[in-house]
Design an enzyme around this catalytic site. Structure first.
Site, PDB file in Angstrom:
ATOM      1  N   SER A  18      -6.900  -7.118 -34.317  1.00 49.63           N
ATOM      2  CA  SER A  18      -6.842  -7.052 -32.853  1.00 49.63           C
ATOM      3  C   SER A  18      -5.416  -6.736 -32.416  1.00 49.63           C
ATOM      4  CB  SER A  18      -7.336  -8.370 -32.238  1.00 49.63           C
ATOM      5  OG  SER A  18      -6.632  -9.466 -32.770  1.00 49.63           O
ATOM      6  N   GLU A  73      -2.512  -6.935 -29.169  1.00 53.77           N
ATOM      7  CA  GLU A  73      -2.140  -7.594 -27.907  1.00 53.77           C
ATOM      8  C   GLU A  73      -1.224  -6.724 -27.049  1.00 53.77           C
ATOM      9  OE1 GLU A  73      -1.224 -11.820 -28.067  1.00 53.77           O
ATOM     10  OE2 GLU A  73       0.593 -11.436 -26.910  1.00 53.77           O
ATOM     11  N   TYR A 114      -0.733 -13.400 -20.151  1.00 58.70           N
ATOM     12  CA  TYR A 114      -0.915 -13.930 -18.809  1.00 58.70           C
ATOM     13  C   TYR A 114       0.300 -14.739 -18.420  1.00 58.70           C
ATOM     14  CZ  TYR A 114      -3.453 -16.603 -15.178  1.00 58.70           C
ATOM     15  OH  TYR A 114      -3.888 -17.166 -14.011  1.00 58.70           O
ATOM     16  N   HIS A 116      -5.709 -13.457 -21.633  1.00 64.01           N
ATOM     17  CA  HIS A 116      -5.153 -14.773 -21.908  1.00 64.01           C
ATOM     18  C   HIS A 116      -5.233 -15.547 -20.587  1.00 64.01           C
ATOM     19  CE1 HIS A 116      -2.525 -13.429 -25.562  1.00 64.01           C
ATOM     20  NE2 HIS A 116      -3.630 -12.705 -25.459  1.00 64.01           N
ATOM     21  N   GLY A 168      -0.046 -22.700 -21.953  1.00 62.10           N
ATOM     22  CA  GLY A 168       1.044 -21.940 -21.360  1.00 62.10           C
ATOM     23  C   GLY A 168       2.265 -22.819 -21.176  1.00 62.10           C
ATOM     24  N   ASP A 169       3.274 -22.257 -20.543  1.00 62.73           N
ATOM     25  CA  ASP A 169       4.500 -22.999 -20.256  1.00 62.73           C
ATOM     26  C   ASP A 169       4.641 -23.129 -18.755  1.00 62.73           C
ATOM     27  OD1 ASP A 169       5.378 -23.386 -22.955  1.00 62.73           O
ATOM     28  OD2 ASP A 169       5.709 -21.217 -23.017  1.00 62.73           O
ATOM     29  N   TYR A 219       0.040 -22.730 -34.588  1.00 66.44           N
ATOM     30  CA  TYR A 219       1.471 -22.612 -34.889  1.00 66.44           C
ATOM     31  C   TYR A 219       1.776 -22.999 -36.338  1.00 66.44           C
ATOM     32  CZ  TYR A 219       1.549 -22.246 -29.871  1.00 66.44           C
ATOM     33  OH  TYR A 219       1.309 -21.810 -28.600  1.00 66.44           O
ATOM     34  N   LYS A 252      -8.938 -28.538 -30.020  1.00 63.83           N
ATOM     35  CA  LYS A 252      -9.306 -27.290 -29.323  1.00 63.83           C
ATOM     36  C   LYS A 252     -10.594 -26.726 -29.915  1.00 63.83           C
ATOM     37  CE  LYS A 252      -4.791 -25.530 -29.508  1.00 63.83           C
ATOM     38  NZ  LYS A 252      -3.658 -24.669 -29.073  1.00 63.83           N
ATOM     39  N   PHE A 286      13.588 -14.181 -28.736  1.00 64.27           N
ATOM     40  CA  PHE A 286      12.197 -14.661 -28.658  1.00 64.27           C
ATOM     41  C   PHE A 286      11.962 -15.798 -29.646  1.00 64.27           C
ATOM     42  CE2 PHE A 286       9.458 -10.643 -27.601  1.00 64.27           C
ATOM     43  CZ  PHE A 286       9.557 -10.931 -26.260  1.00 64.27           C
ATOM     44  N   HIS A 324      -3.731 -10.264 -35.875  1.00 64.56           N
ATOM     45  CA  HIS A 324      -3.573  -9.952 -34.446  1.00 64.56           C
ATOM     46  C   HIS A 324      -2.159  -9.405 -34.289  1.00 64.56           C
ATOM     47  CE1 HIS A 324      -4.223 -10.654 -30.082  1.00 64.56           C
ATOM     48  NE2 HIS A 324      -2.985 -11.094 -30.044  1.00 64.56           N
TER      49      HIS A 324
HETATM   50  P1  FAD Z   1      -1.528 -26.565 -26.423  1.00 70.93           P
HETATM   51  O1  FAD Z   1      -2.429 -26.274 -27.538  1.00 70.93           O
HETATM   52  O2  FAD Z   1      -2.097 -27.278 -25.240  1.00 70.93           O
HETATM   53  O3  FAD Z   1      -0.315 -27.423 -27.046  1.00 70.93           O
HETATM   54  C1  FAD Z   1       0.912 -27.592 -26.352  1.00 70.93           C
HETATM   55  C2  FAD Z   1       1.727 -28.741 -26.971  1.00 70.93           C
HETATM   56  O4  FAD Z   1       1.141 -29.990 -26.629  1.00 70.93           O
HETATM   57  C3  FAD Z   1       1.807 -28.779 -28.499  1.00 70.93           C
HETATM   58  O5  FAD Z   1       3.065 -29.292 -28.822  1.00 70.93           O
HETATM   59  C4  FAD Z   1       0.695 -29.715 -28.920  1.00 70.93           C
HETATM   60  O6  FAD Z   1       0.996 -30.377 -30.135  1.00 70.93           O
HETATM   61  C5  FAD Z   1       0.600 -30.669 -27.740  1.00 70.93           C
HETATM   62  N1  FAD Z   1      -0.792 -30.976 -27.351  1.00 70.93           N
HETATM   63  C6  FAD Z   1      -1.876 -30.163 -27.417  1.00 70.93           C
HETATM   64  N2  FAD Z   1      -2.959 -30.754 -26.891  1.00 70.93           N
HETATM   65  C7  FAD Z   1      -2.550 -31.968 -26.451  1.00 70.93           C
HETATM   66  C8  FAD Z   1      -3.216 -33.042 -25.795  1.00 70.93           C
HETATM   67  N3  FAD Z   1      -4.505 -32.958 -25.472  1.00 70.93           N
HETATM   68  N4  FAD Z   1      -2.486 -34.154 -25.481  1.00 70.93           N
HETATM   69  C9  FAD Z   1      -1.166 -34.235 -25.807  1.00 70.93           C
HETATM   70  N5  FAD Z   1      -0.489 -33.238 -26.424  1.00 70.93           N
HETATM   71  C10 FAD Z   1      -1.166 -32.107 -26.742  1.00 70.93           C
HETATM   72  N6  FAD Z   1       2.282 -17.848 -23.171  1.00 70.93           N
HETATM   73  C11 FAD Z   1       2.105 -17.307 -21.961  1.00 70.93           C
HETATM   74  O7  FAD Z   1       2.802 -17.706 -21.008  1.00 70.93           O
HETATM   75  N7  FAD Z   1       1.197 -16.305 -21.728  1.00 70.93           N
HETATM   76  C12 FAD Z   1       0.399 -15.838 -22.722  1.00 70.93           C
HETATM   77  O8  FAD Z   1      -0.433 -14.961 -22.483  1.00 70.93           O
HETATM   78  C13 FAD Z   1       0.550 -16.397 -24.034  1.00 70.93           C
HETATM   79  N8  FAD Z   1      -0.221 -15.973 -25.059  1.00 70.93           N
HETATM   80  C14 FAD Z   1      -0.101 -16.566 -26.293  1.00 70.93           C
HETATM   81  C15 FAD Z   1      -0.946 -16.146 -27.338  1.00 70.93           C
HETATM   82  C16 FAD Z   1      -0.834 -16.709 -28.601  1.00 70.93           C
HETATM   83  C17 FAD Z   1      -1.777 -16.252 -29.691  1.00 70.93           C
HETATM   84  C18 FAD Z   1       0.148 -17.706 -28.845  1.00 70.93           C
HETATM   85  C19 FAD Z   1       0.292 -18.292 -30.221  1.00 70.93           C
HETATM   86  C20 FAD Z   1       0.977 -18.132 -27.821  1.00 70.93           C
HETATM   87  C21 FAD Z   1       0.866 -17.583 -26.530  1.00 70.93           C
HETATM   88  N9  FAD Z   1       1.666 -17.997 -25.465  1.00 70.93           N
HETATM   89  C22 FAD Z   1       1.514 -17.429 -24.222  1.00 70.93           C
HETATM   90  C23 FAD Z   1       2.655 -19.071 -25.648  1.00 70.93           C
HETATM   91  C24 FAD Z   1       2.050 -20.441 -25.286  1.00 70.93           C
HETATM   92  O9  FAD Z   1       1.665 -20.447 -23.929  1.00 70.93           O
HETATM   93  C25 FAD Z   1       3.092 -21.526 -25.526  1.00 70.93           C
HETATM   94  O10 FAD Z   1       3.340 -21.653 -26.893  1.00 70.93           O
HETATM   95  C26 FAD Z   1       2.770 -22.881 -24.897  1.00 70.93           C
HETATM   96  O11 FAD Z   1       3.949 -23.682 -24.959  1.00 70.93           O
HETATM   97  C27 FAD Z   1       1.661 -23.676 -25.591  1.00 70.93           C
HETATM   98  O12 FAD Z   1       0.398 -23.210 -25.303  1.00 70.93           O
HETATM   99  P2  FAD Z   1      -0.853 -23.736 -26.215  1.00 70.93           P
HETATM  100  O13 FAD Z   1      -2.071 -23.189 -25.654  1.00 70.93           O
HETATM  101  O14 FAD Z   1      -0.557 -23.541 -27.630  1.00 70.93           O
HETATM  102  O15 FAD Z   1      -0.766 -25.320 -25.869  1.00 70.93           O
END
Ligand code: FAD
Length: 279
Positions: A9, A11, A44, A71, A102-103, A138, A158, A209, A259
């Site tokens: 895939s 991106e 996104y 996303h 996201g952040d 990660y 997840k 990055f 990907h």
């Molecule tokens: P989560 O899986 O929610 O995890 C975030 C953190 O919290 C981790 O440290 C985890 O250990 C912890 N955690 C997870 N679940 C819980 C819970 N239920 N309770 C307590 N702690 C928890 N960023 C963007 O802004 N836009 C994008 O389009 C984008 N696309 C991405 C695509 C990929 C394939 C990847 C790998 C990253 C992408 N990112 C993107 C970056 C991503 O948004 C950041 O890494 C963000 O900080 C974490 O998102 P996540 O979905 O992994 O978070």
């Protein structure tokens, strides 16, 4: 050697300018689509205009009959806004999502971010099994994770919420990916974890990055890249060689698919794809 064709895939990110948009839609996406990827995805930026840019790209590519996964993250939005966006994607014929926490968008202060497992639950509650959902993983561990194991456990959460597969953050340490797969398996994760691969074009950008997202560039690669002193062609050639070798090793050793973070460029992804004998 891997027996079946791996999942591949590509991106994109939504361009900020009309010229960038035209180039992506008229040149980059059609050229990469010729390689026959399983799907495209589009990043996104939660909130405001960046959100609308993703929708715009997804709408245009879906209209061509091409499968693209937006996303998605809550960011500062509430259930109503994200619910409406999901409905819109479904009406457009979008079948896949990449669900993320996201952040923090700038200016959002200290609002609580909605974890990705909660977003997956939200999508499943509203749309059942309609969407194929990818989540982030990660191999070198998320920078904010409490511990290695907690990050693996949250990835499991997840999947338990209904994600179908994961795509990793990019990495250049292959051992980190394979060890991570073992740890995920030990935690009961059976779904595929595709390797996110970042081709190398610009060392300074990549280094910046990588510092932010916790991906390590191995010392030997830094030394080699630094030795080119910004010479774009040498960096390009080295990047293609190293990333091709890396992808080959991944695919030869059980990685279910790749990907590519294309950075909206046809090259070097296409070159690496051909080097791998994928088409
Ligand atoms: P989560 O899986 O929610 O995890 C975030 C953190 O919290 C981790 O440290 C985890 O250990 C912890 N955690 C997870 N679940 C819980 C819970 N239920 N309770 C307590 N702690 C928890 N960023 C963007 O802004 N836009 C994008 O389009 C984008 N696309 C991405 C695509 C990929 C394939 C990847 C790998 C990253 C992408 N990112 C993107 C970056 C991503 O948004 C950041 O890494 C963000 O900080 C974490 O998102 P996540 O979905 O992994 O978070």
């Amino acid at each position: 050697m891997s027996q079946t064709k791996p999942m591949i895939s590509f991106e994109f990110f939504p361009p900020k300018t009309p010229a960038g948009r035209d180039k992506l839609l008229q040149e980059t996406a059609p050229a990469l689509n010729q390689l026959g990827p399983e799907f495209f995805s589009c990043t996104y930026g939660a909130g405001g205009s960046t959100r609308d840019n993703t929708l715009d790209i997804v709408r245009a590519i879906t209209a061509e009959g091409i499968d693209i996964a937006p996303h998605l993250s809550f960011g500062g939005d509430g259930e109503e806004a994200i619910g409406a966006l999901l409905d819109e994607y479904r009406n457009l014929g979008v079948k896949r999502l990449v669900a993320l926490r996201g952040d923090m968008p700038s200016g959002m202060g200290s609002a609580r971010l909605v974890y990705a497992n909660e977003l997956v639950e939200f999508v499943r509650e509203r749309h059942g099994d309609y969407f194929d959902i990818a989540v982030a993983a990660y191999p070198e561990i998320h920078p904010q994770a409490e511990s290695y194991q907690s990050d693996v456990n949250f990835l499991k959460l997840k999947f338990d919420a209904g994600a179908n597969h994961a795509i990793t953050q990019y990495f250049y340490n292959l051992e980190a990916y394979f060890y991570f797969l073992e740890q995920c398996q030990a935690a009961g994760i059976e779904q595929p974890i595709y390797a996110g691969v970042m081709p190398i074009t610009n060392y300074e950008n990549l280094a910046r990055f990588s510092r932010n997202c916790g991906a390590e560039i191995p010392r030997w690669m830094c030394k080699k890249l630094e030795s080119y002193q910004g010479d774009a062609e040498s960096i390009r050639l080295f990047g293609i060689e190293v990333v091709t070798q890396m992808c080959q090793t991944l695919l030869d050793n059980g990685c279910p698919g790749i990907h590519f973070y294309t950075m909206n460029q046809v090259e070097p992804t296409t070159q690496i794809y051909h080097n791998l004998g994928l088409g």
